[in-house]
Design a protein around this motif. Structure first.
Motif, PDB file in Angstrom:
ATOM      1  N   GLN A 154       0.831  -1.209   0.000  1.00  0.00           N
ATOM      2  CA  GLN A 154       0.000   0.000   0.000  1.00  0.00           C
ATOM      3  C   GLN A 154       0.863   1.255   0.000  1.00  0.00           C
ATOM      4  O   GLN A 154       0.575   2.218  -0.723  1.00  0.00           O
ATOM      5  CB  GLN A 154      -0.926  -0.004   1.229  1.00  0.00           C
ATOM      6  N   ARG A 155       1.916   1.257   0.779  1.00  0.00           N
ATOM      7  CA  ARG A 155       2.804   2.415   0.816  1.00  0.00           C
ATOM      8  C   ARG A 155       3.459   2.641  -0.547  1.00  0.00           C
ATOM      9  O   ARG A 155       3.581   3.785  -1.018  1.00  0.00           O
ATOM     10  CB  ARG A 155       3.887   2.226   1.877  1.00  0.00           C
ATOM     11  N   ALA A 156       3.891   1.542  -1.159  1.00  0.00           N
ATOM     12  CA  ALA A 156       4.541   1.664  -2.466  1.00  0.00           C
ATOM     13  C   ALA A 156       3.583   2.264  -3.486  1.00  0.00           C
ATOM     14  O   ALA A 156       3.950   3.159  -4.263  1.00  0.00           O
ATOM     15  CB  ALA A 156       5.039   0.296  -2.930  1.00  0.00           C
ATOM     16  N   ASN A 157       2.337   1.795  -3.472  1.00  0.00           N
ATOM     17  CA  ASN A 157       1.350   2.330  -4.410  1.00  0.00           C
ATOM     18  C   ASN A 157       1.057   3.805  -4.133  1.00  0.00           C
ATOM     19  O   ASN A 157       0.865   4.602  -5.068  1.00  0.00           O
ATOM     20  CB  ASN A 157       0.059   1.512  -4.331  1.00  0.00           C
ATOM     21  N   GLU A 158       1.034   4.184  -2.859  1.00  0.00           N
ATOM     22  CA  GLU A 158       0.766   5.580  -2.517  1.00  0.00           C
ATOM     23  C   GLU A 158       1.897   6.493  -2.979  1.00  0.00           C
ATOM     24  O   GLU A 158       1.652   7.596  -3.480  1.00  0.00           O
ATOM     25  CB  GLU A 158       0.556   5.707  -1.004  1.00  0.00           C
ATOM     26  N   TYR A 159       3.141   6.048  -2.797  1.00  0.00           N
ATOM     27  CA  TYR A 159       4.268   6.865  -3.260  1.00  0.00           C
ATOM     28  C   TYR A 159       4.268   6.978  -4.790  1.00  0.00           C
ATOM     29  O   TYR A 159       4.527   8.054  -5.346  1.00  0.00           O
ATOM     30  CB  TYR A 159       5.593   6.259  -2.783  1.00  0.00           C
ATOM     31  N   ALA A 160       3.994   5.858  -5.444  1.00  0.00           N
ATOM     32  CA  ALA A 160       3.959   5.897  -6.902  1.00  0.00           C
ATOM     33  C   ALA A 160       2.832   6.813  -7.384  1.00  0.00           C
ATOM     34  O   ALA A 160       3.015   7.597  -8.336  1.00  0.00           O
ATOM     35  CB  ALA A 160       3.771   4.484  -7.456  1.00  0.00           C
ATOM     36  N   GLU A 161       1.693   6.759  -6.726  1.00  0.00           N
ATOM     37  CA  GLU A 161       0.568   7.613  -7.106  1.00  0.00           C
ATOM     38  C   GLU A 161       0.917   9.083  -6.919  1.00  0.00           C
ATOM     39  O   GLU A 161       0.523   9.939  -7.732  1.00  0.00           O
ATOM     40  CB  GLU A 161      -0.654   7.249  -6.260  1.00  0.00           C
ATOM     41  N   ALA A 162       1.665   9.390  -5.860  1.00  0.00           N
ATOM     42  CA  ALA A 162       2.068  10.777  -5.629  1.00  0.00           C
ATOM     43  C   ALA A 162       2.968  11.297  -6.751  1.00  0.00           C
ATOM     44  O   ALA A 162       3.031  12.505  -6.993  1.00  0.00           O
ATOM     45  CB  ALA A 162       2.791  10.895  -4.290  1.00  0.00           C
ATOM     46  N   LEU A 163       3.666  10.389  -7.422  1.00  0.00           N
ATOM     47  CA  LEU A 163       4.531  10.770  -8.541  1.00  0.00           C
ATOM     48  C   LEU A 163       3.814  10.662  -9.882  1.00  0.00           C
ATOM     49  O   LEU A 163       4.428  10.878 -10.932  1.00  0.00           O
ATOM     50  CB  LEU A 163       5.781   9.885  -8.551  1.00  0.00           C
ATOM     51  N   GLY A 164       2.553  10.302  -9.832  1.00  0.00           N
ATOM     52  CA  GLY A 164       1.798  10.192 -11.064  1.00  0.00           C
ATOM     53  C   GLY A 164       2.149   8.976 -11.888  1.00  0.00           C
ATOM     54  O   GLY A 164       2.006   8.989 -13.119  1.00  0.00           O
ATOM     55  N   THR A 165       2.553   7.890 -11.222  1.00  0.00           N
ATOM     56  CA  THR A 165       2.913   6.670 -11.947  1.00  0.00           C
ATOM     57  C   THR A 165       2.407   5.461 -11.173  1.00  0.00           C
ATOM     58  O   THR A 165       1.606   5.596 -10.244  1.00  0.00           O
ATOM     59  CB  THR A 165       4.435   6.599 -12.161  1.00  0.00           C
ATOM     60  N   THR A 166       2.867   4.275 -11.529  1.00  0.00           N
ATOM     61  CA  THR A 166       2.439   3.037 -10.876  1.00  0.00           C
ATOM     62  C   THR A 166       3.640   2.146 -10.581  1.00  0.00           C
ATOM     63  O   THR A 166       4.702   2.287 -11.188  1.00  0.00           O
ATOM     64  CB  THR A 166       1.455   2.245 -11.766  1.00  0.00           C
ATOM     65  N   VAL A 167       3.440   1.230  -9.670  1.00  0.00           N
ATOM     66  CA  VAL A 167       4.469   0.247  -9.349  1.00  0.00           C
ATOM     67  C   VAL A 167       4.565  -0.767 -10.480  1.00  0.00           C
ATOM     68  O   VAL A 167       3.551  -1.221 -11.013  1.00  0.00           O
ATOM     69  CB  VAL A 167       4.146  -0.458  -8.021  1.00  0.00           C
ATOM     70  N   ALA A 168       5.806  -1.116 -10.845  1.00  0.00           N
ATOM     71  CA  ALA A 168       6.005  -2.036 -11.964  1.00  0.00           C
ATOM     72  C   ALA A 168       6.264  -3.465 -11.500  1.00  0.00           C
ATOM     73  O   ALA A 168       5.617  -4.405 -11.979  1.00  0.00           O
ATOM     74  CB  ALA A 168       7.158  -1.550 -12.841  1.00  0.00           C
ATOM     75  N   ALA A 169       7.204  -3.640 -10.579  1.00  0.00           N
ATOM     76  CA  ALA A 169       7.577  -5.000 -10.190  1.00  0.00           C
ATOM     77  C   ALA A 169       8.185  -5.002  -8.785  1.00  0.00           C
ATOM     78  O   ALA A 169       8.740  -3.991  -8.330  1.00  0.00           O
ATOM     79  CB  ALA A 169       8.579  -5.589 -11.180  1.00  0.00           C
ATOM     80  N   LEU A 170       8.062  -6.146  -8.126  1.00  0.00           N
ATOM     81  CA  LEU A 170       8.698  -6.351  -6.821  1.00  0.00           C
ATOM     82  C   LEU A 170      10.085  -6.951  -7.046  1.00  0.00           C
ATOM     83  O   LEU A 170      10.235  -7.967  -7.722  1.00  0.00           O
ATOM     84  CB  LEU A 170       7.864  -7.299  -5.964  1.00  0.00           C
ATOM     85  N   LEU A 171      11.105  -6.307  -6.473  1.00  0.00           N
ATOM     86  CA  LEU A 171      12.463  -6.818  -6.593  1.00  0.00           C
ATOM     87  C   LEU A 171      12.878  -7.660  -5.386  1.00  0.00           C
ATOM     88  O   LEU A 171      13.555  -8.676  -5.525  1.00  0.00           O
ATOM     89  CB  LEU A 171      13.451  -5.659  -6.751  1.00  0.00           C
ATOM     90  N   GLU A 172      12.477  -7.214  -4.218  1.00  0.00           N
ATOM     91  CA  GLU A 172      12.943  -7.907  -3.010  1.00  0.00           C
ATOM     92  C   GLU A 172      11.981  -7.653  -1.858  1.00  0.00           C
ATOM     93  O   GLU A 172      11.449  -6.551  -1.697  1.00  0.00           O
ATOM     94  CB  GLU A 172      14.337  -7.424  -2.633  1.00  0.00           C
TER      95      GLU A 172
END
Length: 233
Positions: A154-172
């Motif tokens: 959820q945090r990752a999606n919120e940060y990506a949304e704040a930048l106007g983009t989306t999460v692409a993939a989980l690395l680790e």
């Protein structure tokens, strides 16, 4: 294995996003543990040992009489120690001290208060506890870990949304800390510790102690690394 399209570091085409996920659950304990110390003393070694054996059997029979309420019963250290006194040119044994340590775990907290007082009513018996715990296999631990992962996503999606983009993939995904059940606060820790030096002169059974279970805290924490689609800054 990391694909060339998702390298383990950030690039303008695949910015790296690192977040932390945490979860703290407050739940009721599942078991209570009490320590039982049985003592015998006397001038004769055999008599002291016989008294210790008798008192140990009495305590074990009492604990076992609670049936399914007892989840575990074990014997710890056993000792029979002579106490020496210096007199004249030699040493003499003044008295013998014998102890047996038992540990029992209960899943019925109503029976806990009654058993505690009945054990403390026995001769030369000391009670320590209770300590409140969760079983290692408790589903609460899994629930906390899963909740921590959900928070990281959820945090990752919120940060990506704040930048106007989306999460692409989980690395680790790294488990950075999981704390098993523990008392809610160090100031909440209470212990019943008392002993009876001799049998009570009253024939009536003692009133059961009213023991309130302590709420437990289970905590999980993860660290996750994601790549994002390139934001338009």
């Amino acid at each position: 294995m990391t694909s060339p399209q998702n390298p383990p570091y950030g690039t303008p085409e695949a910015p790296l996003l690192t977040v932390r996920g945490e979860a703290t659950l407050e739940v009721d304990p599942e078991i209570a543990r009490i320590g039982i110390t049985i003592t015998a003393r006397g001038r004769d070694r055999r008599t002291t040992l016989d008294d210790l054996t008798r008192r140990n059997t009495t305590a074990l029979d009492l604990v076992k009489s609670y049936g399914d309420a007892i989840e575990n019963l074990s014997t710890g250290a056993v000792s029979l120690t002579p106490e020496l006194t210096h007199r004249g040119r030699g040493e003499r044994v003044r008295t013998y001290h014998g102890t047996i340590h038992l540990t029992t775990e209960l899943n019925d907290f109503t029976a806990l208060g009654e058993l505690t007082t009945r054990l403390a009513d026995l001769d030369l018996t000391r009670i320590d506890g209770p300590s409140w715990e969760l079983r290692p296999t408790s589903p609460v631990h899994r629930q906390a870990r899963q909740q921590a992962v959900h928070e990281a996503v959820q945090r990752a999606n919120e940060y990506a949304e704040a930048l106007g983009t989306t999460v692409a993939a989980l690395l680790e995904l790294t488990d950075t800390g999981t704390a098993s059940g523990r008392p809610r606060s160090a100031f909440d820790r209470r212990a019943v510790r008392f002993s009876m030096a001799a049998a009570d002169t009253e024939t009536a059974a003692p009133e059961p102690l009213d023991l309130e279970p302590q709420r437990m805290q289970v905590r999980a924490e993860v660290s996750a690394q994601f790549t994002m689609n390139p934001p338009h800054l």
